[in-house]
Write an enzyme that holds these catalytic residues in place. Structure first.
Site, PDB file in Angstrom:
ATOM      1  N   GLU A  92     -11.115 -10.423  14.084  1.00  0.00           N
ATOM      2  CA  GLU A  92     -10.082  -9.521  14.563  1.00  0.00           C
ATOM      3  C   GLU A  92     -10.728  -8.261  15.109  1.00  0.00           C
ATOM      4  O   GLU A  92     -11.811  -7.867  14.658  1.00  0.00           O
ATOM      5  CB  GLU A  92      -9.148  -9.129  13.421  1.00  0.00           C
ATOM      6  N   ARG A 128       0.849  -1.196   0.000  1.00  0.00           N
ATOM      7  CA  ARG A 128       0.000   0.000   0.000  1.00  0.00           C
ATOM      8  C   ARG A 128       0.877   1.236   0.000  1.00  0.00           C
ATOM      9  O   ARG A 128       1.737   1.394   0.868  1.00  0.00           O
ATOM     10  CB  ARG A 128      -0.922   0.010   1.227  1.00  0.00           C
ATOM     11  N   ASP A 160     -15.810  -1.458   4.728  1.00  0.00           N
ATOM     12  CA  ASP A 160     -14.684  -0.656   4.250  1.00  0.00           C
ATOM     13  C   ASP A 160     -14.632  -0.667   2.722  1.00  0.00           C
ATOM     14  O   ASP A 160     -15.514  -1.240   2.054  1.00  0.00           O
ATOM     15  CB  ASP A 160     -13.367  -1.138   4.869  1.00  0.00           C
ATOM     16  N   LYS A 204     -11.722 -12.143   5.393  1.00  0.00           N
ATOM     17  CA  LYS A 204     -12.842 -11.693   6.214  1.00  0.00           C
ATOM     18  C   LYS A 204     -13.923 -11.162   5.269  1.00  0.00           C
ATOM     19  O   LYS A 204     -13.623 -10.820   4.127  1.00  0.00           O
ATOM     20  CB  LYS A 204     -12.387 -10.658   7.224  1.00  0.00           C
ATOM     21  N   SER A 220      -9.916  -5.431  14.420  1.00  0.00           N
ATOM     22  CA  SER A 220      -9.912  -4.415  13.366  1.00  0.00           C
ATOM     23  C   SER A 220     -11.135  -4.560  12.452  1.00  0.00           C
ATOM     24  O   SER A 220     -11.043  -4.362  11.254  1.00  0.00           O
ATOM     25  CB  SER A 220      -8.622  -4.514  12.558  1.00  0.00           C
ATOM     26  N   ASP A 279     -12.960  -2.257   0.400  1.00  0.00           N
ATOM     27  CA  ASP A 279     -12.971  -3.513  -0.367  1.00  0.00           C
ATOM     28  C   ASP A 279     -13.931  -4.551   0.198  1.00  0.00           C
ATOM     29  O   ASP A 279     -13.945  -5.699  -0.251  1.00  0.00           O
ATOM     30  CB  ASP A 279     -11.557  -4.095  -0.494  1.00  0.00           C
ATOM     31  N   THR A 328      -1.681 -10.470  13.988  1.00  0.00           N
ATOM     32  CA  THR A 328      -2.561  -9.628  13.172  1.00  0.00           C
ATOM     33  C   THR A 328      -2.342  -9.938  11.693  1.00  0.00           C
ATOM     34  O   THR A 328      -1.212  -9.994  11.226  1.00  0.00           O
ATOM     35  CB  THR A 328      -2.234  -8.142  13.449  1.00  0.00           C
ATOM     36  N   ASP A 357     -14.262  -6.145   3.132  1.00  0.00           N
ATOM     37  CA  ASP A 357     -13.968  -7.262   4.039  1.00  0.00           C
ATOM     38  C   ASP A 357     -14.199  -6.909   5.504  1.00  0.00           C
ATOM     39  O   ASP A 357     -14.423  -7.780   6.327  1.00  0.00           O
ATOM     40  CB  ASP A 357     -12.562  -7.855   3.800  1.00  0.00           C
ATOM     41  N   ARG A 358     -14.167  -5.613   5.841  1.00  0.00           N
ATOM     42  CA  ARG A 358     -14.424  -5.222   7.231  1.00  0.00           C
ATOM     43  C   ARG A 358     -15.895  -4.877   7.446  1.00  0.00           C
ATOM     44  O   ARG A 358     -16.579  -4.477   6.503  1.00  0.00           O
ATOM     45  CB  ARG A 358     -13.615  -3.977   7.590  1.00  0.00           C
ATOM     46  N   SER A 372      -7.776  -1.227   0.843  1.00  0.00           N
ATOM     47  CA  SER A 372      -8.738  -1.533   1.896  1.00  0.00           C
ATOM     48  C   SER A 372      -9.440  -0.306   2.482  1.00  0.00           C
ATOM     49  O   SER A 372     -10.149   0.390   1.786  1.00  0.00           O
ATOM     50  CB  SER A 372      -8.027  -2.329   2.975  1.00  0.00           C
ATOM     51  N   HIS A 373      -9.181  -0.030   3.748  1.00  0.00           N
ATOM     52  CA  HIS A 373      -9.863   1.066   4.458  1.00  0.00           C
ATOM     53  C   HIS A 373      -9.134   2.395   4.290  1.00  0.00           C
ATOM     54  O   HIS A 373      -9.592   3.411   4.806  1.00  0.00           O
ATOM     55  CB  HIS A 373      -9.934   0.721   5.946  1.00  0.00           C
TER      56      HIS A 373
HETATM   57  C1  G16 Z   1      -5.649  -5.880   7.184  1.00  0.00           C
HETATM   58  C2  G16 Z   1      -5.510  -7.328   7.549  1.00  0.00           C
HETATM   59  C3  G16 Z   1      -6.109  -7.568   8.901  1.00  0.00           C
HETATM   60  C4  G16 Z   1      -5.505  -6.650   9.924  1.00  0.00           C
HETATM   61  C5  G16 Z   1      -5.687  -5.221   9.481  1.00  0.00           C
HETATM   62  C6  G16 Z   1      -5.004  -4.225  10.376  1.00  0.00           C
HETATM   63  O1  G16 Z   1      -6.987  -5.574   7.003  1.00  0.00           O
HETATM   64  O2  G16 Z   1      -6.142  -8.153   6.611  1.00  0.00           O
HETATM   65  O3  G16 Z   1      -5.884  -8.896   9.222  1.00  0.00           O
HETATM   66  O4  G16 Z   1      -6.088  -6.825  11.177  1.00  0.00           O
HETATM   67  O5  G16 Z   1      -5.134  -5.064   8.202  1.00  0.00           O
HETATM   68  O6  G16 Z   1      -3.644  -4.394  10.293  1.00  0.00           O
HETATM   69  P1  G16 Z   1      -2.648  -3.357  10.920  1.00  0.00           P
HETATM   70  O7  G16 Z   1      -3.001  -3.286  12.371  1.00  0.00           O
HETATM   71  O8  G16 Z   1      -1.308  -3.938  10.655  1.00  0.00           O
HETATM   72  O9  G16 Z   1      -2.896  -2.024  10.256  1.00  0.00           O
HETATM   73  P2  G16 Z   1      -7.474  -4.778   5.738  1.00  0.00           P
HETATM   74  O10 G16 Z   1      -8.954  -4.667   5.911  1.00  0.00           O
HETATM   75  O11 G16 Z   1      -6.760  -3.451   5.813  1.00  0.00           O
HETATM   76  O12 G16 Z   1      -7.039  -5.585   4.564  1.00  0.00           O
END
Ligand code: G16
Length: 559
Positions: free
Chosen positions: A373, A26, A285, A386, A375, A287, A354, A289-290, A118-119
């Site tokens: 998680e 990212r 979010d 997710k 998150s 994409d 994580t 998944d959240r 993602s978010h």
């Molecule tokens: C990603 C991962 C998750 C993780 C989250 C936060 O989510 O797939 O498993 O919990 O990042 O990670 P960090 O605390 O390292 O920022 P996503 O939704 O951003 O793909």
């Protein structure tokens, strides 16, 4: 055969920092847009497939953010040149991360490339991301992402068919000849396969009856990828009124907001739930998944509790009646509420670092059915990501089956199991050097043993350190080791402070402080979390010297 195409080998030089984080690479869009930057990373991703690349079958999708369409074309042109045999491409490049995971599994792909940050916010001046998923449909494990990074440090050329053009605006098949070899692109509908998957998991007629019987939903897609899924599933299939889905058009900049479903960035959902009479509110979010779940009047369901409640009610979902419940898992910083459900149901519980990628092996080995998680991620072994929409359907199934409100389900759960009060403080976009220094000073304290048995007091409460470490995970399936996954300060009463640096930011450092404290006293379980946790929060900020290292008086986001 539409076109006969030439492969061009282009010279390039390595870029520093093409190291995938918690979930993919990212960076700011302007970094990805540098000449050869995106091509380098795609070439290394393909090369990391090794022998499996030649003749392979891959899926491609993205969250609709700025630069997705350009990147999809580059991927098609490069896959053609790298002897990939067939590509499944989402219509307009738009497909949620869980839907891509499902597609990879259903169609037997060798893997997939997902274009998402993602978010993280989107737009010309914001973030882009590229992530590789393997044949099980899940994010590539550390071994693969480390290999991609290694290759990115020495890449000298990439292969591309620059003349290849492809219309991805409607489903259909295009066949090409690439220097005499056949190459096929199939553009697929973004929602259809996912809808079919959900219909096989949940009792849609029962859910429809509940929704059309007066149960009110408010689904906020935050202008991410989930709009078309939410409209199709909640409105067309389950009969909710059209106005139940808001911000349902995917936008390249997510309307200028962070597409992050939490109390800060999904404040419009919180306000609408407070003011209105909806029974269940949800946001997703970028994409998809959240998820964030809210009950009436914006009653907030902490993701750690969401996981525990679902774990305790899986019998309400037809899928688990057939597949059985093999075990549960949560990431280490996630509060331990689900552990108590596991103890009562006699199922195994796993604590992983994580990153959703750590659940994949357990699921593939038939050891894990449900995981989550803190998150805002919840999901099951139906796919290897997710899944936001799945989480809402799961909650809807529980509420329809139990004929209870969100708030009452939580109240009942806490009375039975006690409550793990949880909060997370995020300090976003800090300078990296002092934050790394903060972690290394805590590591020094761990090594010296100076923290052991030490007591800390605040707000009339005293906590004594039982153990402090930097979390290390040994995968029970393949014995791979993930070390330095977060500083854990475990107290004698079972409370925890966890500190780690995020792996999903695109620049600088984001510090995350997680606080988890268990309470079984019925008089206290309904108190506001921030009130109960205040003493431990003060101790955490003091022990980690947050202000000194981040220069911040307050976190950017509290969840
Ligand atoms: C990603 C991962 C998750 C993780 C989250 C936060 O989510 O797939 O498993 O919990 O990042 O990670 P960090 O605390 O390292 O920022 P996503 O939704 O951003 O793909």
């Amino acid at each position: 055969m539409a076109q006969s195409l030439k492969i061009v080998n282009r010279s390039t030089n390595p870029f520093e920092g093409q190291k995938p984080g918690t979930s993919g690479l990212r960076k700011k869009v302007k970094i990805f847009k540098q000449e050869n930057y995106t091509e380098n990373f795609i070439q290394c991703t393909l090369n990391a497939m090794g022998d499996k690349l030649n003749g392979s079958f891959l899926a491609v999708g993205g969250d609709g953010r700025y630069y997705v369409k350009e990147a999809v074309l580059k991927i098609i042109q490069m896959c053609a040149a790298n002897k990939v045999k067939k590509l499944l491409v989402a219509q307009d490049g738009i497909m949620s991360t869980p839907a891509v995971s499902g597609l990879i599994r259903k169609k037997g792909c060798d893997g997939g490339i997902i274009l998402t940050a993602s978010h993280n916010p989107g737009g010309e001046n914001e973030d882009f991301g590229i992530k590789f998923n393997i044949a099980n449909g899940g994010p590539a494990p550390d071994g693969v992402t480390n290999r991609i990074h290694e290759l990115s440090n020495s890449i000298k050329e990439y292969r591309i068919c620059p003349e290849l053009s492809c219309d991805i605006s409607r489903p259909g098949v295009t066949d090409y000849l690439v220097e005499g070899e056949p190459f096929r692109v199939e553009v697929v509908d973004s929602v259809e396969d996912y809808l079919e998957l959900m219909k096989g998991i949940f009792d849609f007629p029962a859910l429809r009856q509940h929704v059309t019987g007066g149960f009110k939903l408010l689904i906020n897609c935050m202008h991410g990828v989930t709009g078309p899924y939410a409209k199709r599933i909640f409105v067309e299939e389950l009969g909710a009124p059209a106005e139940s889905v808001v911000n349902g058009v995917p936008l390249e900049d997510f309307g200028g907001h962070h597409p992050d479903p939490n109390l800060t960035y999904a404040a419009d959902l919180v306000e609408a739930m407070k003011e209105g009479d909806c029974d269940l509110g949800a946001a997703f979010d970028g994409d998809g998944d959240r998820n964030m779940i809210l009950g009436r009047k914006a009653f907030f369901v902490c993701p750690s509790d969401s996981l525990a409640v679902l774990a305790n009610h899986l019998e309400c979902i037809p899928y688990f009646k057939t597949s059985g419940v093999k075990g549960y898992a949560r990431s280490m910083p996630t509060a331990g509420a689900v552990d108590r459900v596991a103890a009562s149901t006699g199922k195994s519980i796993y604590e992983t670092p994580t990153g959703w990628k750590y659940f994949g092996n357990l699921m593939d080995a038939g050891m894990l059915s449900l995981c989550g998680e803190e998150s805002f991620g919840t999901g099951s072994d139906h796919i290897r990501e997710k899944d936001g929409i799945w989480a809402v359907l799961a909650w809807l199934s529980v509420l329809a089956n139990q004929k209870m409100s969100v708030e009452d389900i939580l109240g009942q759960h806490w009375r039975k199991f006690g409550r793990n009060f949880f909060t997370r403080y995020d300090y976003e976009n800090c300078d990296s050097a002092p934050c790394n220094q903060m972690i290394s000073e805590l590591e020094t304290a761990i090594a010296s043993g100076s923290m052991k048995d030490k007591s800390f007091s605040s707000g009339g409460k005293t906590y004594t350190v039982a153990k402090i470490d930097n979390f290390e995970y040994v995968d029970p399936v393949d014995a791979s080791v993930a070390s330095k996954q977060g500083i854990r300060i475990l107290f004698a009463d079972g409370s925890r402070i966890v500190l780690r640096l995020s792996g999903t930011g695109s620049s600088g450092a984001t510090v995350r402080v997680y606080i988890d404290s268990y309470e079984k006293d019925h008089d206290k379980i309904l108190l506001p979390a921030q009130e109960v946790l205040q003493p431990l929060i003060s101790i955490a900020l003091q022990v980690c010297r947050i202000k000194e290292f981040t220069g911040r008086d307050a976190p950017t986001v509290i969840t």
